[in-house]
Design a protein around this motif. Structure first.
Motif, short mmCIF file in Angstrom:
data_model
loop_
_atom_site.label_atom_id
_atom_site.label_comp_id
_atom_site.label_asym_id
_atom_site.label_seq_id
_atom_site.Cartn_x
_atom_site.Cartn_y
_atom_site.Cartn_z
N VAL A 286 0.88 -1.17 0.00
CA VAL A 286 0.00 0.00 0.00
C VAL A 286 0.91 1.22 0.00
N HIS A 287 0.77 2.01 -1.04
CA HIS A 287 1.75 3.02 -1.42
C HIS A 287 1.24 4.42 -1.14
N MET A 288 1.93 5.19 -0.29
CA MET A 288 1.55 6.56 0.01
C MET A 288 1.85 7.43 -1.20
N ASP A 289 0.78 7.91 -1.84
CA ASP A 289 0.89 8.51 -3.17
C ASP A 289 0.62 10.01 -3.16
N GLY A 290 0.65 10.64 -1.98
CA GLY A 290 0.32 12.06 -1.90
C GLY A 290 1.54 12.94 -2.05
N TRP A 291 1.31 14.16 -2.52
CA TRP A 291 2.42 15.11 -2.65
C TRP A 291 2.23 16.29 -1.71
N GLY A 292 3.35 16.96 -1.46
CA GLY A 292 3.30 18.12 -0.57
C GLY A 292 4.57 18.25 0.24
N GLU A 293 4.55 19.13 1.23
CA GLU A 293 5.71 19.33 2.09
C GLU A 293 5.89 18.12 3.01
N PRO A 294 7.10 17.93 3.56
CA PRO A 294 7.38 16.72 4.35
C PRO A 294 6.38 16.42 5.46
N ASP A 295 5.99 17.43 6.24
CA ASP A 295 5.07 17.18 7.35
C ASP A 295 3.72 16.64 6.85
N LEU A 296 3.25 17.18 5.74
CA LEU A 296 1.98 16.72 5.17
C LEU A 296 2.09 15.30 4.67
N LYS A 297 3.19 14.98 4.02
CA LYS A 297 3.39 13.63 3.50
C LYS A 297 3.48 12.61 4.64
N ILE A 298 4.19 12.99 5.70
CA ILE A 298 4.31 12.08 6.85
C ILE A 298 2.95 11.88 7.50
N GLY A 299 2.17 12.95 7.61
CA GLY A 299 0.83 12.82 8.18
C GLY A 299 -0.07 11.92 7.36
N VAL A 310 -1.79 -3.51 5.85
CA VAL A 310 -2.15 -4.61 4.95
C VAL A 310 -1.01 -5.62 4.90
N GLN A 311 0.17 -5.22 4.36
CA GLN A 311 1.32 -6.12 4.36
C GLN A 311 2.63 -5.34 4.31
N PHE A 312 2.89 -4.65 3.19
CA PHE A 312 4.08 -3.81 3.03
C PHE A 312 3.65 -2.38 2.72
N THR A 313 4.59 -1.44 2.87
CA THR A 313 4.27 -0.04 2.59
C THR A 313 5.23 0.56 1.57
N GLY A 314 4.71 1.58 0.86
CA GLY A 314 5.50 2.32 -0.11
C GLY A 314 5.38 3.80 0.12
N PHE A 315 6.25 4.57 -0.51
CA PHE A 315 6.26 6.02 -0.34
C PHE A 315 6.70 6.66 -1.65
N LYS A 316 5.96 7.71 -2.05
CA LYS A 316 6.24 8.36 -3.33
C LYS A 316 6.87 9.73 -3.12
N LEU A 317 7.85 10.04 -3.96
CA LEU A 317 8.52 11.33 -3.94
C LEU A 317 8.35 11.99 -5.31
N PHE A 318 7.90 13.25 -5.29
CA PHE A 318 7.65 14.01 -6.52
C PHE A 318 8.75 15.05 -6.70
N TYR A 319 9.48 14.94 -7.80
CA TYR A 319 10.58 15.87 -8.03
C TYR A 319 10.10 17.32 -8.14
N LYS A 320 8.87 17.52 -8.60
CA LYS A 320 8.37 18.88 -8.79
C LYS A 320 7.30 19.26 -7.77
N ASN A 321 6.27 18.45 -7.63
CA ASN A 321 5.14 18.82 -6.77
C ASN A 321 5.50 18.92 -5.29
N ASP A 322 6.48 18.12 -4.83
CA ASP A 322 6.87 18.19 -3.43
C ASP A 322 7.60 19.49 -3.10
N LEU A 323 8.00 20.23 -4.14
CA LEU A 323 8.77 21.46 -3.93
C LEU A 323 7.92 22.72 -4.05
N LYS A 324 6.61 22.56 -4.18
CA LYS A 324 5.75 23.73 -4.41
C LYS A 324 5.60 24.61 -3.18
N LYS A 325 5.73 24.04 -2.00
CA LYS A 325 5.58 24.81 -0.77
C LYS A 325 6.82 24.65 0.10
#
Length: 349
Positions: A286-299, A310-325
């Motif tokens: 189950v893959h965390m697919d949200g973008w934003g600043e670090p605190d928002l992503k961690i939340g 469920v079983q395993f976890t994933g995490f997504k990093l956006f080269y552009k969208n994570d840098l908007k704020k």
């Protein structure tokens, strides 16, 4: 694009569907992809990307799962009563690090934004960073390709879906083979279609030992809404259908387990997650697919991934969208390794 949700606030926007409003592609190959390669579906058991089929050591598996839990005190991690995977399982023995995208568009991710040689240089740099941050966990590189894209136009069947033709998928497999032992994920955005209807379109690729699957609830529009207007959903019933489908392929063709990535960044994207059934033939991320600043992503990770195991976890990093704020920076492997549980699948877009 993915939009995080916290405290009941949803931020919506059009995803990449508008990029495909005027892009027509059929099952015979489509257009606009550049050089075309033929698929080799005969090397199901001899291709260099196949893991050595060693039986899973239960003690080692349990110890690695405990390590991934990272001292979690909720009692939810590691997940209890999960089956041991079949021989050849990737997780939790390796961490998967992938580039995500579509060859039709430079705006949908690093896979497609850069020419293959440069793309590999960039992905290999990320791999080395993860190897340095966690030397005890080998890295499995991969490409995560959007094989069915939610579209801004209805198309011939009125389903608002743009299926990549076989020749486009073959191109991705060719790019993957530029670097030995690379795995490939094919990702489905079903729009107004269904996951049951779309899986057969890529079944011949799922029969390859190095090809795995991702599905995106964001673009599963069960209520008939147009993709991009609101966030879609899958239920545990849908997820269980997919895992059974993959398990049948694994058993029929004597394959190592399939890794199955389920995108998520809101609660309603995956309903009744406690009813998801785990199988020895399939490893569910189950893959965390949200973008934003670090605190928002961690939340977002804590609310919708950690809290509903469920079983395993994933995490997504956006080269552009994570840098908007502010603080306008990408989270580092060192930061992600502090999460409980540690993500074992990392995706860069």
């Amino acid at each position: 694009m993915k939009f995080p949700q916290l405290a009941g606030t949803v931020i919506l926007g059009f995803a990449a569907i508008s990029l495909f409003a005027n892009c027509n592609s059929d099952s015979k190959g489509g257009s606009g992809i550049g050089k075309i390669f033929s698929s080799d579906t005969t090397k199901k058991k001899t291709d260099s990307t196949v893991n050595v089929m060693k039986p899973v050591d239960p003690k080692l598996y349990d110890s690695l799962m405990k390590k991934l839990a990272n001292g979690d005190t909720t009692g939810k991690w590691p997940v209890k009563k999960q089956p041991y995977p079949l021989a050849g399982a990737i997780l939790p023995f390796k961490r998967i690090v992938v580039y995500y995208g579509n060859l039709h568009s430079k705006k949908m991710g690093a896979l497609g934004e850069y020419a293959p040689k440069e793309m590999w240089q960039r992905l290999n740099a990320e791999v080395k960073h993860w190897e340095k941050a966690d030397p005890s966990t080998p890295v499995q590189p991969g490409l995560h390709y959007i094989a069915a894209v939610a579209s801004g136009t209805p198309g011939k069947d009125g389903k608002y879906i743009n299926r990549m033709g076989n020749k486009q998928i073959d191109s991705v497999l060719k790019i993957a083979k530029m670097q030995p032992n690379t795995i490939v994920f094919l990702d489905l955005q079903v729009a107004l279609s269904t996951i049951k209807a779309e899986l057969p379109h890529i079944e011949k690729y799922l029969e390859l030992p190095y090809v795995h699957l991702g599905i995106d609830p964001e673009f599963s529009m069960k209520d008939g809404s147009l993709p991009g207007k609101k966030i879609g959903t899958y239920d545990a019933v849908d997820v269980n259908y997919v895992t059974q489908y993959l398990a049948d392929i694994v058993k029929k063709h004597n394959l190592p387990p399939k890794v199955f990535v389920l995108h998520r960044f809101t609660k309603k994207m995956v309903t009744n997650s406690a009813n998801i059934k785990l199988r020895p033939e399939v490893q569910v991320v189950v893959h965390m697919d949200g973008w934003g600043e670090p605190d928002l992503k961690i939340g977002t990770y804590r609310h919708f991934i950690q809290n509903e195991p469920v079983q395993f976890t994933g995490f997504k990093l956006f080269y552009k969208n994570d840098l908007k704020k502010e603080p306008k920076r990408l989270m580092t492997p060192e930061e992600l390794l502090k999460l409980k549980p540690k993500p074992i699948y990392i995706q860069y877009q």
